[in-house]
Design an enzyme around this catalytic site. Structure first.
Site: not given
Ligand code: NAP
Length: 248
Positions: A13-16, A64, A156, A158, A160
């Protein structure tokens, strides 16, 4: 100066968002990067080129993480291309927030499969190679919500919390093989996603954070770099909160 040269890091999940921030940071420290994404093909292709321009080997894979067989195939492909996996970062995650009363079975399953089952899928596939190499570091990106719980996020939270139990179990099982497994629990991290929140909501969040600011992807990436490196050689089974003191 910390270097990750000669390390191959696979990050889901590193596209964004946070994953992209982590991958960029680790590439700047010299690591070769294999990363995955779900559907953002164009963004991922552009990001792959950005990483290569930093002078490291890098490749994006559409895969996936919730799919067991696809994860196995992905890991085999990465090892074929890069020769090894030193560090696995289980970062891919989604939210489907709603109150329990309204939460559908599909919303529960989607979140549990993407956030928790994915960590099992990827870890099982990657540790096959790490065990042969007699070394490895697995880093699971959980959330402070997995520690505190949160109304509207039963699925979510659960998933985590499950990642934290999974982390400790893997650490106990694989410590004797020199494979470490730790979790990072970010708090409120500013990404494209949180940019969309209204200013009042954001200000309210920040009021509750002792360090009085939201976190950045670099704050999380710093901790990932530490856990990926030999600086953390005696640390396993831990959850490190990167949350500005929001949760203690
Ligand atoms: P995000 O911006 O929504 O990015 C999610 C990434 O995961 C995207 O690259 C997406 O790909 C990919 N992805 C989604 N479903 C997938 C799957 N089934 N298989 C492979 N890749 C998948 O999320 P984020 O905010 O950066 O969060 C990243 C992690 O940190 C998550 O686990 C989140 O729960 C955790 N987190 C985030 C925060 C926060 O404040 N943002 C806080 C605590 C924890 P596509 O671009 O192709 O959809």
């Amino acid at each position: 100066m910390l270097t990750l040269q000669n390390k191959t890091i696979l990050i889901t999940g590193a596209s964004r968002g946070i994953g992209k921030g982590i991958a960029t940071y680790l590439a700047n420290l010299g690591a070769d990067i294999a990363f995955t994404y779900a559907s953002s093909v164009e963004k991922a292709n552009a990001f792959e080129a950005e990483l290569i321009a930093l002078g490291v080997k890098a490749k994006g894979y559409q895969s996936n993480a919730a799919d067991f067989a696809a994860s196995e195939t992905l890991v085999d492909e990465v090892v074929k291309e890069f020769g090894k996996i030193d560090v696995l970062v289980n970062n891919a995650g989604i939210t489907r927030d709603t109150l329990l009363m309204r939460m559908s079975e599909a919303q529960w399953d989607e979140v549990l499969d993407t956030n928790l089952k994915s960590a099992f899928n990827m870890t099982k596939a990657a540790t096959k190679y790490m065990m042969k190499a007699k070394q490895g570091s697995i880093i699971n990106i959980t959330s402070v919500v997995g520690i505190t719980g949160n109304a509207g996020q039963a699925n979510y939270a659960a998933s985590k919390a499950g990642m934290i139990g999974f982390t400790k179990s893997v650490a106990k099982e694989l410590g004797s093989r020199n494979i470490r497994c730790n979790a990072i629990a970010p708090g409120f991290i500013e990404t494209e996603m949180t940019d969309a929140l209204n200013a009042d909501v954001k200000a309210e969040w920040i009021k509750g954070i002792p360090l009085k600011r939201g976190g950045t992807t670099v704050d999380v990436a710093n901790c990932v770099a530490f856990l990926a490196s030999e600086l953390s050689a005696y640390i396993t089974g831990q959850t490190i909160n990167v949350c500005g003191g929001m949760v203690m």
